[in-house]
Design an enzyme around this catalytic site. Sequence first.
Site, PDB file in Angstrom:
ATOM      1  CB  SER A 140      92.723 111.100  14.275  1.00  0.00           C
ATOM      2  OG  SER A 140      92.997 112.066  15.260  1.00  0.00           O
ATOM      3  CD  GLU A 188      91.264 104.626  21.552  1.00  0.00           C
ATOM      4  OE1 GLU A 188      90.548 104.974  20.604  1.00  0.00           O
ATOM      5  OE2 GLU A 188      91.028 104.935  22.717  1.00  0.00           O
ATOM      6  CG  ASN A 216      84.431 106.919  23.427  1.00  0.00           C
ATOM      7  OD1 ASN A 216      83.489 107.307  24.111  1.00  0.00           O
ATOM      8  ND2 ASN A 216      85.693 107.021  23.818  1.00  0.00           N
ATOM      9  CD1 TRP A 217      78.783 108.094  19.929  1.00  0.00           C
ATOM     10  CD2 TRP A 217      76.821 108.304  20.986  1.00  0.00           C
ATOM     11  NE1 TRP A 217      77.817 107.511  19.134  1.00  0.00           N
ATOM     12  CE2 TRP A 217      76.605 107.624  19.757  1.00  0.00           C
ATOM     13  CE3 TRP A 217      75.713 108.544  21.806  1.00  0.00           C
ATOM     14  CZ2 TRP A 217      75.339 107.193  19.359  1.00  0.00           C
ATOM     15  CZ3 TRP A 217      74.454 108.109  21.403  1.00  0.00           C
ATOM     16  CH2 TRP A 217      74.275 107.445  20.198  1.00  0.00           C
ATOM     17  CE  LYS A 218      86.921 110.187  22.603  1.00  0.00           C
ATOM     18  NZ  LYS A 218      88.265 110.680  22.395  1.00  0.00           N
ATOM     19  CG  HIS A 233      89.322 106.319  26.459  1.00  0.00           C
ATOM     20  ND1 HIS A 233      89.819 107.603  26.495  1.00  0.00           N
ATOM     21  CD2 HIS A 233      88.999 106.071  25.163  1.00  0.00           C
ATOM     22  CE1 HIS A 233      89.784 108.108  25.266  1.00  0.00           C
ATOM     23  NE2 HIS A 233      89.281 107.197  24.441  1.00  0.00           N
ATOM     24  N   GLY A 290      86.076 108.102  17.821  1.00  0.00           N
ATOM     25  CA  GLY A 290      85.551 109.068  18.781  1.00  0.00           C
ATOM     26  C   GLY A 290      84.701 110.118  18.092  1.00  0.00           C
TER      27      GLY A 290
HETATM   28  P1  PGA Z   1      88.987 110.276  18.206  1.00  0.00           P
HETATM   29  O1  PGA Z   1      88.873 109.455  19.576  1.00  0.00           O
HETATM   30  O2  PGA Z   1      88.479 109.381  17.122  1.00  0.00           O
HETATM   31  O3  PGA Z   1      88.115 111.481  18.421  1.00  0.00           O
HETATM   32  O4  PGA Z   1      90.422 110.621  18.016  1.00  0.00           O
HETATM   33  C1  PGA Z   1      89.165 108.091  19.655  1.00  0.00           C
HETATM   34  C2  PGA Z   1      89.023 107.593  21.066  1.00  0.00           C
HETATM   35  O5  PGA Z   1      89.443 108.292  21.993  1.00  0.00           O
HETATM   36  O6  PGA Z   1      88.480 106.509  21.292  1.00  0.00           O
END
Ligand code: PGA
Length: 251
Positions: A208, A163, A9-11, A93, A229
Amino acid sequence: MKKIKIFGNWKMYLDLSDSVKLAKKIASLKYKNLEVAVFPSALAFAEAKKILGGAKISVGAQNINWAPQGAYTGAVSAFMYKRAGAKFALVGHSERRYIFGEKDADVRQKTEACLASGLIPVLCVGETKEDLRDGKREYRLKKQLLSVFENLNLKSEMVIAYEPVWSISGGSGSEPCKPTRAEETMAWIKKEMKNYLSKEISVLYGGSVSEDNVVSYLSLPSCDGVLVGAVSTRADKFSRLIKSAEKSSNS
Ligand code: PGA
């Protein structure tokens, strides 16, 4: 053999040019036992799809609007993503729930829109730090699952990502979730899902996840993959994560 899902997930981490660079770097990744998908921003989706179209990597939407088309300023629909080549869409999400105020009912509506358009919804569920403190982890998860799956006539594939909100990086301080605790909850989710579905649904772990800890999650009996993420936006780290995941799938 069911392939292990590695979703990135590149957010809102990358602009268009960084997204193109990253897509080009990961297009040559080699693996056999994994199903890899990335979720670029709406802005970068089409370019990423063009670059990754020839690779085995699928492309998904980070967020969708439920109506197929019309007067919805700023929105992109599930239907439009499907036509542009998306395979998956994230729904529910925690950043959508807690920053943008999406409610369980919105998540249900978005899930239905994905299914109607032929996208595979990746439903994200997870308890907050406060839920955990108040002993409400199961209550929160039950509520999130019930609102989406009650009377849902599911005929196609769906994926759940567990998550824990407190373990996601970039937010209000993240604490990695101990694998034993992740296993306990994912096993509980699979059991809970028997109330709604006759066949088992894939459950991913997210929060994480890095190249260093990915194997500790993938080796859990109830874990069918990971949703990554921040680390998925770094070609070097993501490549190492993919390598470790592929190696662990062979052992
Ligand atoms: P993160 O995000 O790996 O940066 O903790 C995971 C997510 O929100 O899908």
